[in-house]
Design an enzyme around this catalytic site. Structure first.
Site, PDB file in Angstrom:
ATOM      1  CD  GLU A   1      31.529  19.014  -9.319  1.00  0.00           C
ATOM      2  OE1 GLU A   1      31.508  17.804  -9.591  1.00  0.00           O
ATOM      3  OE2 GLU A   1      32.100  19.854 -10.028  1.00  0.00           O
ATOM      4  CE  LYS A  27      21.684  24.083   3.817  1.00  0.00           C
ATOM      5  NZ  LYS A  27      21.373  22.835   4.538  1.00  0.00           N
ATOM      6  CB  CYS A  77      28.388  11.700  -6.206  1.00  0.00           C
ATOM      7  SG  CYS A  77      30.120  12.048  -5.982  1.00  0.00           S
ATOM      8  CD  GLU A 134      22.577   9.998  -7.093  1.00  0.00           C
ATOM      9  OE1 GLU A 134      21.829  10.961  -6.902  1.00  0.00           O
ATOM     10  OE2 GLU A 134      23.815  10.074  -7.079  1.00  0.00           O
TER      11      GLU A 134
HETATM   12  P1  NAD Z   1      20.421  17.422  -1.677  1.00  0.00           P
HETATM   13  O1  NAD Z   1      20.409  17.963  -3.045  1.00  0.00           O
HETATM   14  O2  NAD Z   1      19.133  17.010  -1.060  1.00  0.00           O
HETATM   15  O3  NAD Z   1      21.047  18.494  -0.657  1.00  0.00           O
HETATM   16  C1  NAD Z   1      22.338  19.054  -0.831  1.00  0.00           C
HETATM   17  C2  NAD Z   1      22.402  20.369  -0.062  1.00  0.00           C
HETATM   18  O4  NAD Z   1      21.501  21.302  -0.670  1.00  0.00           O
HETATM   19  C3  NAD Z   1      21.974  20.271   1.408  1.00  0.00           C
HETATM   20  O5  NAD Z   1      22.810  21.100   2.184  1.00  0.00           O
HETATM   21  C4  NAD Z   1      20.563  20.816   1.368  1.00  0.00           C
HETATM   22  O6  NAD Z   1      20.145  21.371   2.597  1.00  0.00           O
HETATM   23  C5  NAD Z   1      20.671  21.897   0.311  1.00  0.00           C
HETATM   24  N1  NAD Z   1      19.413  22.283  -0.335  1.00  0.00           N
HETATM   25  C6  NAD Z   1      18.262  21.571  -0.419  1.00  0.00           C
HETATM   26  N2  NAD Z   1      17.321  22.287  -1.084  1.00  0.00           N
HETATM   27  C7  NAD Z   1      17.905  23.452  -1.458  1.00  0.00           C
HETATM   28  C8  NAD Z   1      17.454  24.588  -2.196  1.00  0.00           C
HETATM   29  N3  NAD Z   1      16.223  24.670  -2.673  1.00  0.00           N
HETATM   30  N4  NAD Z   1      18.322  25.596  -2.407  1.00  0.00           N
HETATM   31  C9  NAD Z   1      19.583  25.525  -1.943  1.00  0.00           C
HETATM   32  N5  NAD Z   1      20.063  24.483  -1.228  1.00  0.00           N
HETATM   33  C10 NAD Z   1      19.236  23.458  -0.990  1.00  0.00           C
HETATM   34  O7  NAD Z   1      21.464  16.236  -1.682  1.00  0.00           O
HETATM   35  P2  NAD Z   1      21.821  15.235  -0.519  1.00  0.00           P
HETATM   36  O8  NAD Z   1      20.724  14.246  -0.348  1.00  0.00           O
HETATM   37  O9  NAD Z   1      22.298  16.003   0.677  1.00  0.00           O
HETATM   38  O10 NAD Z   1      23.120  14.516  -1.153  1.00  0.00           O
HETATM   39  C11 NAD Z   1      23.035  13.455  -2.010  1.00  0.00           C
HETATM   40  C12 NAD Z   1      23.179  13.885  -3.456  1.00  0.00           C
HETATM   41  O11 NAD Z   1      24.379  14.599  -3.649  1.00  0.00           O
HETATM   42  C13 NAD Z   1      23.249  12.711  -4.403  1.00  0.00           C
HETATM   43  O12 NAD Z   1      22.455  12.978  -5.535  1.00  0.00           O
HETATM   44  C14 NAD Z   1      24.723  12.660  -4.799  1.00  0.00           C
HETATM   45  O13 NAD Z   1      24.996  12.058  -6.035  1.00  0.00           O
HETATM   46  C15 NAD Z   1      25.066  14.095  -4.800  1.00  0.00           C
HETATM   47  N6  NAD Z   1      26.513  14.287  -4.671  1.00  0.00           N
HETATM   48  C16 NAD Z   1      27.243  14.684  -5.762  1.00  0.00           C
HETATM   49  C17 NAD Z   1      28.629  14.797  -5.663  1.00  0.00           C
HETATM   50  C18 NAD Z   1      29.495  15.171  -6.840  1.00  0.00           C
HETATM   51  O14 NAD Z   1      30.660  15.434  -6.649  1.00  0.00           O
HETATM   52  N7  NAD Z   1      28.977  15.183  -8.052  1.00  0.00           N
HETATM   53  C19 NAD Z   1      29.247  14.509  -4.444  1.00  0.00           C
HETATM   54  C20 NAD Z   1      28.467  14.099  -3.379  1.00  0.00           C
HETATM   55  C21 NAD Z   1      27.099  13.995  -3.486  1.00  0.00           C
END
Ligand code: NAD
Length: 491
Positions: free
Chosen positions: A256, A180, A290, A390
């Site tokens: 993650e 996804k 992140c 964050e």
């Molecule tokens: P997000 O949590 O909004 O979305 C991540 C993914 O989850 C997207 O594909 C989104 O469509 C999907 N999603 C949203 N709601 C969902 C649900 N209810 N069920 C299943 N999937 C769902 O995050 P974002 O804004 O896309 O990314 C930024 C975040 O990601 C920041 O908090 C960042 O720190 C984190 N991040 C962490 C790492 C790591 O390695 N720890 C790496 C990169 C980004």
């Protein structure tokens, strides 16, 4: 430059080795955050599309054509890596158009993704188990097996590397997958899958992609009883929701999540070396990383000098359209992200001392994009949201400390535990502090060095499990115990 990938604007889901529209024909738009131009139209899929994809992946898993074929898996992953390498410039251009990141960072990201793929291509043939003799006529085999169907849910900030960091070990271990993509970066994800399709090395159904919204497609993949594991990279709030929904069917999860990492500078640090890392640590990808070093902890004796230096360096950064080779910082990814960052900056202006930045940039051709000035706050109180939460933007919060004890306490003083760094020429102190930091990764005299070979992940609310390295491969396996008794077999 002629760029066929960039010119393709209509993308489809990838199911059972073929391209398909969303079943009800709906689509959504992906826009260039620097210019507002249309980059791509991608499927807005339904829950039924997600269900269908999971069943396709289940069938492919049960055919055993993949799960029990490690050499074939290695060859397929290597073949995909070669295709990606050949297309890497086009992919980087599309990544910049869709995410806004500077082209140099986009090229680096595509290169890292290929490196992940090749690392796990090799590892596919080394998924060893163990065996032990329990007595003279009884033995146990502990076999590592793939989990089954893995839903790979990824964010937009590093859509190529993070896709590969999760997908490559899942495939190497013998799982089948449904991806996804993030809504903002679906085209680049599908472009990578187009290269996979071109290898003809993956059995149909092993890799599937369903584009759509998180609360529709993502949610369905997590709750579907036929999904065996969820590999989620994204925000901590979404991660919590994923874990809650996955618990209904007691699924394995790898999470993650977010971070609020502390970059700690002691007064004996080599500042010439540290300061460029402070700047790249917070302003790479416009702070949408992140592991971003969003809290700068400085020993009070050198606070004034460090603030002067980082201010100068931040103000010299060239902010602009990522397609320009000279650009050092691009826009935020979306209007939503711009609002989020602006909200935190307004709080910061009330609670801390603004040193530079603090505003949206709209002059000199930037008016159509979501550009934000590199921003620094000094003397940020520990309780402030700009220290605790964050922001995911180019906003640095500086906190002074008096001694090692206070530095460690401040560094550990948030709910996150993703990464941290210690700068000191005193290796005893640097090592001692790193052992006490509640973080999955600690860099000493460096920042943001990650590699496919080494595990990374979160303490506290930054996640569960580890990505990269062998642990990152084992996360995608189950251990099966097979017991053998030889007494009854004797002639
Ligand atoms: P997000 O949590 O909004 O979305 C991540 C993914 O989850 C997207 O594909 C989104 O469509 C999907 N999603 C949203 N709601 C969902 C649900 N209810 N069920 C299943 N999937 C769902 O995050 P974002 O804004 O896309 O990314 C930024 C975040 O990601 C920041 O908090 C960042 O720190 C984190 N991040 C962490 C790492 C790591 O390695 N720890 C790496 C990169 C980004």
């Amino acid at each position: 430059m002629e760029n066929p990938l960039y010119k393709t604007t209509l993308w489809q889901n990838y199911l059972d080795g073929a391209w398909q529209q969303a079943s009800d024909g709906k689509s959504m738009e992906s826009l260039n955050p620097a210019t507002g131009e249309l980059v791509a139209q991608v499927p807005d899929s339904s829950k039924q599309d997600a269900r269908d994809a999971v069943m396709i992946a289940k069938k492919a898993f049960r055919s055993q054509d993949w799960a029990f074929a490690p050499e074939k898996r290695a060859q397929a992953l290597y073949a995909w890596g070669n295709r990606l390498e050949a297309a890497s410039e086009e992919l980087a251009q599309l990544l910049t158009a869709e995410s806004g990141k500077p082209i140099r960072e986009a090229r680096y990201e595509v290169g890292r993704a290929i490196s992940y793929l090749r690392y796990y291509a090799g590892a596919a043939r080394t998924v060893y188990g163990r065996s032990t003799a329990l007595s003279s006529d009884s033995y146990s085999i502990l076999a590592r097996e793939p989990v089954g169907v893995v839903a790979v849910i990824v964010p937009w900030n590093f859509p190529v590397t993070l896709l590969m960091r999760a997908l490559a070990p899942a495939l190497a271990a013998g799982n089948t997958t449904v991806i996804k993509p993030a809504e903002e970066t679906t085209a680049i994800t599908l472009a990578c899958i187009r290269e996979l399709h071109a290898t003809a090395a993956f059995p149909p159904g092993v890799v599937n992609v369903v584009s759509g919204f998180g609360h529709v497609v993502g949610r369905q993949l997590v709750e579907d009883p036929h999904t065996d594991m969820v590999s989620f990279t994204g925000g901590s709030d979404t991660g919590r929701e994923v874990m809650r929904v996955a618990s209904e069917t007691v699924k394995k999860v790898s999470l993650e999540l977010g971070g609020k990492s502390a970059n700690i500078i002691f007064d004996d640090a080599d500042l010439e070396r540290a300061l460029p890392f402070v700047i790249s640590g917070i302003f790479t990808n416009a702070g949408q990383l992140c592991t971003v070093g969003s809290r700068l902890l400085v020993q009070d004796t050198i606070q004034a000098r460090v603030i002067d230096e980082v201010k100068c360096r931040a103000e010299r950064l060239r902010v602009g359209n990522g397609r320009d080779e000279a650009t050092q910082m691009g826009p935020l990814v979306s209007e939503v992200q711009l609002q989020r960052v602006s909200g935190y900056v307004n709080i910061g202006k009330q609670e801390a001392q603004l040193i530079t930045g603090g505003n949206r940039l709209t002059a000199n051709g930037l008016e159509q994009g979501y550009f934000f000035a590199p921003t620094i706050f000094d003397n940020a109180p520990e309780s402030s949201p700009i220290v605790q939460e964050e922001i995911f933007g180019p906003v640095l919060a500086v906190q002074p400390f008096h001694d090692e004890e206070e530095a460690v306490a401040l560094a550990n003083g948030t709910r996150y535990g993703l990464a941290a760094a210690v700068w000191s020429k005193n290796i005893d102190r640097a090592l001692r502090a790193s052992r006490r930091l509640e973080a999955g990764t600690v860099w000493i005299n460096s920042y943001n060095k990650l590699a496919p070979e080494v595990e990374t992940g979160g303490y506290k609310e930054s996640g569960i499990g580890r990505a990269s390295g062998l642990e990152g491969l084992y996360d995608y396996t189950e251990i099966k115990h097979i017991y053998i008794e030889t007494e009854g077999l004797r002639e």
